[in-house]
Design an enzyme around this catalytic site. Structure first.
Site, PDB file in Angstrom:
ATOM      1  N   THR A  55      37.778  14.425  -2.360  1.00  0.00           N
ATOM      2  CA  THR A  55      36.921  15.372  -3.072  1.00  0.00           C
ATOM      3  C   THR A  55      37.423  16.803  -2.927  1.00  0.00           C
ATOM      4  OG1 THR A  55      35.079  13.866  -2.689  1.00  0.00           O
ATOM      5  CG2 THR A  55      34.522  16.052  -3.477  1.00  0.00           C
ATOM      6  N   ASP A  94      27.607  11.287  -1.701  1.00  0.00           N
ATOM      7  CA  ASP A  94      27.244  10.566  -0.480  1.00  0.00           C
ATOM      8  C   ASP A  94      28.509  10.122   0.233  1.00  0.00           C
ATOM      9  OD1 ASP A  94      27.656   7.300  -0.906  1.00  0.00           O
ATOM     10  OD2 ASP A  94      27.420   8.410  -2.765  1.00  0.00           O
ATOM     11  N   GLY A 144      32.357   7.271  -4.110  1.00  0.00           N
ATOM     12  CA  GLY A 144      31.304   8.128  -3.569  1.00  0.00           C
ATOM     13  C   GLY A 144      31.879   9.503  -3.310  1.00  0.00           C
ATOM     14  N   GLU A 145      31.327  10.221  -2.358  1.00  0.00           N
ATOM     15  CA  GLU A 145      31.793  11.565  -1.970  1.00  0.00           C
ATOM     16  C   GLU A 145      31.690  12.594  -3.094  1.00  0.00           C
ATOM     17  OE1 GLU A 145      35.642  11.898  -0.166  1.00  0.00           O
ATOM     18  OE2 GLU A 145      35.332  10.184   1.147  1.00  0.00           O
ATOM     19  N   GLY A 146      30.998  12.258  -4.173  1.00  0.00           N
ATOM     20  CA  GLY A 146      30.951  13.167  -5.313  1.00  0.00           C
ATOM     21  C   GLY A 146      32.222  13.155  -6.127  1.00  0.00           C
TER      22      GLY A 146
END
Length: 338
Positions: A96, A169, A311-313
């Site tokens: 990210t 998340d 995930g992780e945006g």
């Protein structure tokens, strides 16, 4: 246990209509830019003006937490990986980090439930959640603390000038409670929501299906109470993201939703703050079957479909430049004289 949100004001329909009318005057065939035109109109509605302002401070906020159910072997990775990925993001070496640099967004990581010591634990609720197939994920007090953490973070970001938010998340095993919440809130059978998550094999898939089945059985008595659902089969990250999403809508700030865990929290947030979904757009289509249920339930259409399941945006950060483009089309393109 009660957490109440102020009423959600809907985005400005007149600004939305004005943006679409403006698109019809630009130097291009009418409606020739498809979804980009719809996105620009949505941004205009959220800002209450047409043309909309280009984003000046988009922010990605990643909420990290561990899940006790991971001990069953429902993930392809051990629980210690959560803390390692937090460290990677904090030191600039995470996925990210690379994506937000390209997208021009700030990144913030918050530990609300990692089962390890981290330097971003100011909002930490507990170290890991309970094993949802046999016990509650959180206590009532922990649910409220996590919700308040999400609310406070949303307020701080908006007060700091954020004009677009992304919720992300990070946590090994998170897709299991997330899928359980989706099944509970959409009335879906367990087997229909079980995905491959981090890339699990067939044996882990079977363990995951059994865990979701048992967790859903525990959730059924509290189906009518969103906060009790978070306590029973959620987690600190899910509760914090719920508060974050709901409060962003209360603060009239658009949000780009990421994958399954954020989507599951969005279902709960819409229950707690009706109308909040009008302030959200789905960044991408997750490969997780439960996410299709989220999209249908919230009547959202994803921007991208790239098979992203990290995930992780990450998926939302990937879609962010398209929102920037949608805005600049309305501000920078000349009107036609023909």
């Amino acid at each position: 246990m009660t957490v109440e949100f102020a009423p959600v004001v809907q985005p400005d329909e007149s600004a939305h209509a004005a943006a679409l009318r403006r698109h019809a005057t630009l130097v291009k065939p009418v409606a020739s830019l498809g979804r980009l035109e719809d996105l620009g109109a949505w941004i205009a509605a959220c800002q209450g003006q047409s043309p909309p302002r280009p984003f000046t401070r988009p922010r990605v906020v990643v909420f990290a937490a561990d899940h006790g159910v991971a001990a069953l072997g429902v993930s392809a990775y051990p629980q210690e990986v959560t803390a390692r990925r937090v460290t990677a993001l904090l030191t600039g070496g995470g996925v990210t980090n690379a994506l937000t640099q390209v997208a021009g967004a700030g990144l913030r990581v918050i530990d609300v439930g990692v089962d390890a010591d981290t330097p971003v634990a100011g909002f930490k609720v507990r170290r890991g959640s309970g094993r949802i197939h046999i016990e509650d994920a959180l206590t009532d007090e922990e649910v409220e603390a996590a919700l308040q953490a999400g609310i406070q973070v949303a307020d701080a970001e908006v007060d700091g000038g954020a004009d677009l938010l992304v919720a992300g998340d990070l946590g090994v095993g998170a897709s299991t409670p997330s899928a359980t919440l989706v099944a509970a809130l959409t009335g879906t059978e367990p087997v229909a929501v079980v995905g491959r998550g981090s890339g699990i094999d067939d044996a882990a898939w079977m363990r995951k299906a059994a865990a979701i089945r048992d967790a859903l059985r525990r959730a059924r008595p509290v189906l009518g109470d969103p906060l009790a659902l978070l306590r029973t089969v959620g987690g600190a990250d899910l509760a914090a993201i719920t508060g974050f999403l709901a409060q962003a809508a209360v603060r009239r700030t658009p949000v780009l939703l990421d994958g399954l865990t954020v989507g599951a929290a969005a279902l709960v947030a819409e229950e707690l703050a009706p109308g909040a979904r009008s302030w959200w757009v789905a960044a991408h289509r997750s490969p997780e079957p439960a996410y299709e249920l989220v999209l249908k339930h919230l009547a959202l259409q994803p921007i991208l479909d790239l098979g992203i399941r990290l995930g992780e945006g990450a998926g939302a950060a990937t879609a962010l430049p398209l929102l920037t483009m949608a805005t600049r089309l309305l501000t920078d393109v000349a009107t036609r004289d023909w």
